[in-house]
Write a protein that holds these residues in place. Structure first.
Motif, PDB file in Angstrom:
ATOM      1  N   SER A  48     -11.281  72.910  92.798  1.00 53.12           N
ATOM      2  CA  SER A  48     -12.213  71.956  93.395  1.00 53.12           C
ATOM      3  C   SER A  48     -13.278  71.507  92.393  1.00 53.12           C
ATOM      4  O   SER A  48     -13.787  70.393  92.479  1.00 53.12           O
ATOM      5  N   TYR A 289      -6.835  62.908  98.275  1.00 47.91           N
ATOM      6  CA  TYR A 289      -8.012  62.512  99.045  1.00 47.91           C
ATOM      7  C   TYR A 289      -8.642  61.239  98.481  1.00 47.91           C
ATOM      8  O   TYR A 289      -9.167  60.411  99.225  1.00 47.91           O
ATOM      9  N   VAL A 301      -7.970  66.126 104.630  1.00 51.35           N
ATOM     10  CA  VAL A 301      -8.945  67.174 104.943  1.00 51.35           C
ATOM     11  C   VAL A 301      -8.343  68.189 105.916  1.00 51.35           C
ATOM     12  O   VAL A 301      -8.478  69.404 105.737  1.00 51.35           O
ATOM     13  N   LYS A 302      -7.654  67.711 106.922  1.00 56.00           N
ATOM     14  CA  LYS A 302      -7.065  68.608 107.923  1.00 56.00           C
ATOM     15  C   LYS A 302      -5.948  69.458 107.316  1.00 56.00           C
ATOM     16  O   LYS A 302      -5.773  70.627 107.687  1.00 56.00           O
ATOM     17  N   GLU A 305      -7.643  72.209 105.473  1.00 53.14           N
ATOM     18  CA  GLU A 305      -8.174  73.171 106.444  1.00 53.14           C
ATOM     19  C   GLU A 305      -7.063  74.082 106.972  1.00 53.14           C
ATOM     20  O   GLU A 305      -7.294  75.283 107.189  1.00 53.14           O
ATOM     21  N   ARG A 321     -11.639  76.069 101.248  1.00 44.56           N
ATOM     22  CA  ARG A 321     -12.927  75.797 101.905  1.00 44.56           C
ATOM     23  C   ARG A 321     -13.851  74.986 100.993  1.00 44.56           C
ATOM     24  O   ARG A 321     -14.576  74.099 101.454  1.00 44.56           O
ATOM     25  N   VAL A 324     -12.815  71.362 101.145  1.00 41.47           N
ATOM     26  CA  VAL A 324     -13.265  70.717 102.383  1.00 41.47           C
ATOM     27  C   VAL A 324     -14.750  70.386 102.289  1.00 41.47           C
ATOM     28  O   VAL A 324     -15.181  69.281 102.652  1.00 41.47           O
ATOM     29  N   GLU A 325     -15.538  71.321 101.787  1.00 40.69           N
ATOM     30  CA  GLU A 325     -16.970  71.076 101.627  1.00 40.69           C
ATOM     31  C   GLU A 325     -17.232  69.914 100.668  1.00 40.69           C
ATOM     32  O   GLU A 325     -18.095  69.065 100.903  1.00 40.69           O
ATOM     33  N   HIS A 328     -16.458  66.599 102.392  1.00 42.05           N
ATOM     34  CA  HIS A 328     -17.510  66.210 103.336  1.00 42.05           C
ATOM     35  C   HIS A 328     -18.729  65.667 102.599  1.00 42.05           C
ATOM     36  O   HIS A 328     -19.373  64.718 103.056  1.00 42.05           O
TER      37      HIS A 328
END
Length: 487
Positions: A48, A289, A301-302, A305, A321, A324-325, A328
């Motif tokens: 990430s 993404y 995103v899903k 998750e 995680r 995902v953060e 967002h």
């Protein structure tokens, strides 16, 4: 008595945890940075590359500061003051002493028109000869020196041969031999040369995989391993493979068919290892993404998750995680944090006071000609905009380091009469610039009455934005429902 003993044990456990969380200390001095905030960041993981603030402190009147962090393996950290940054490696159970020499803190304004991070000068005062920073810098310099001295051998116009790269390996290994007891550096050399060989196309992905990935432990927390891993699998899946088109991949993502997505990419021999495949899938979903042409971002995103929920590899849960953060945080919607900034009269202005209005916010530097041009366009439309809707406010945030530049621009010239709306100074608040992703001037942000950022990228006044604005339509919902009105 038992309760007292239990309480003591609990306190000792908490004390041990607190001590374990801080096993690296960085003690520093500065020559002309008293009062500035120094921050220490690290990457949460190498997939990430989510930046995490681990410590920050204000440089005291004695020109000193101290930062602490925790690591159980060597890791890369970033020291930042304002928008100047420097990276280096830290090791567990070490104390580092550094000095920041006299520095021109307005250098970014003089050299470039951007708010991009620039190099922060850092001097180490107590590094032993076998410190990994010294060793890695020496290795990088040896590689750069050889490539510069033999650049004709590596020029693609002359069809470079593999034996040229073999000569490079011999040279740098002679200049920088293995160091006993320094596993990190010995691995650094191996993986850096492998990554260079891959990027310069002196070897195939298959051979690199066979030598450095296949049959080896998946070292998620190793900087060297993960650097090569990302180079090997970057854009290898998300854009489609020879067996699977990008349309099929996008279809599985849209339908959130995680099992088919993961199983199908395993057709590639380089992805048959289960853990390698899932780690590469996380990297591919990160790339997907931002690939709006083929992928639905909400579905991406899903999918990530679901990996966080279902994976059997504990090392992958925090990576998912973190992704995902990061997704967002990169989204344009979401409530904007409140900031209090000084006006031209040095009175505090609370941005929260504008809640319920459309706020068209301009980040500028008053000496920038493009900023001035856009401000002129705002001034031209200001009366028309304000008369059409009393729930609209223009706000300009001056990002010059010196407050006086904004003051003289508005008070000692005719600009103050023409640009008669709310002016604020960013007051050295770089968190504000990071929040709104201000990397060039001018930058524009539209905040809706709910206190949320309306667009990922807000059009500039010169684009004709004021001729068709969201506040001139019937409801905010109509702006989202009709793609013709999206910018």
């Amino acid at each position: 008595m038992k309760r007292a003993v239990a309480l003591v044990i609990a306190c000792l456990c908490l004390l041990n945890v607190a001590v374990a969380q801080k096993n690296i200390t960085i003690k520093g001095t500065s020559e002309n940075a008293v009062g500035k905030t120094v921050e220490l960041y690290q990457y949460s993981d190498k997939i990430s590359c989510f930046e995490v603030l681990v410590d920050k402190v204000v440089i005291d009147e004695n020109q000193q500061f101290e930062l602490q962090c925790y690591a159980n393996y060597p890791m890369l950290v970033f020291l930042q003051i304002d928008n100047y940054t420097q990276s280096f490696y830290v090791e567990p159970a070490r104390e580092y002493r550094i000095n920041i020499p006299t520095f021109d803190w307005s250098r970014d304004e003089k050299e470039v028109g951007f708010s991009n991070e620039m190099a922060l000068p850092v001097e180490f005062l107590n590094l032993p000869a076998n410190d990994i920073n010294i060793l890695t810098n020496r290795f990088d310099a040896a590689v750069a020196r050889y490539l510069e001295e033999h650049r004709a051998m590596f020029d693609y116009r002359y069809r470079p041969q593999k034996r040229y790269f073999d000569s490079l390996e011999v040279y740098v290994n002679k200049q920088c031999p293995d160091v006993e007891g320094c596993t990190f550096f010995n691995r650094y050399k191996v993986y850096q040369l492998a990554e260079l060989k891959l990027n310069m196309k002196f070897d195939t992905r298959r051979n690199i995989f066979r030598h450095y990935i296949q049959g080896q432990p998946v070292l998620v927390n190793d900087e060297n391993y993960m650097s090569l891993f990302v180079a090997l699998y970057s854009n290898a899946i998300s854009k489609g493979t020879k067996d699977i088109s990008v349309y099929r991949l996008a279809h599985w993502v849209y339908n959130m068919d995680l099992n088919t997505f993961i199983d199908s990419i395993g057709v590639d021999p380089l992805l048959r290892h289960e853990q390698v495949r899932e780690l590469a899938a996380l990297l591919a979903l990160k790339e997907a993404y931002y690939n709006f042409r083929y992928y639905d971002s909400e579905s991406v995103v899903k999918m990530v998750e679901r990996i966080a929920e279902r994976t059997k590899f504990n090392e992958h849960k925090p990576i998912a995680r973190n992704l995902v953060e990061m997704f967002h945080r990169s989204e344009g919607d979401g409530e904007v944090p409140n900031y209090v900034l000084p006006t031209v009269d040095k009175e505090n202005f609370d941005l929260e006071s504008l809640r319920g209005k459309w706020v068209y916010m301009a980040f500028v530097r008053v000496g920038d000609p493009v900023s001035k041009s856009e401000l002129e366009t705002m001034a031209h439309f200001k009366e028309q905009v304000y008369q059409s809707n009393d729930s609209v406010a223009f706000v300009t945030i001056d990002c010059d380091r010196e407050f006086q530049k904004m003051y003289h621009f508005l008070k000692n010239s005719k600009h103050g009469d023409r640009f008669d709306w709310t002016w604020l100074h960013f007051n050295g608040n770089y968190d504000l610039l990071n929040q709104f992703r201000v990397v060039s001037y001018p930058t524009f942000v539209l905040i809706n009455p709910n206190g949320e950022q309306q667009y990922d990228i807000t059009p500039a006044p010169s684009s004709g934005f004021f001729l068709n604005t969201p506040w001139s339509r019937h409801t905010p919902q109509s702006d989202d429902s009709n793609p013709l009105f999206r910018y």
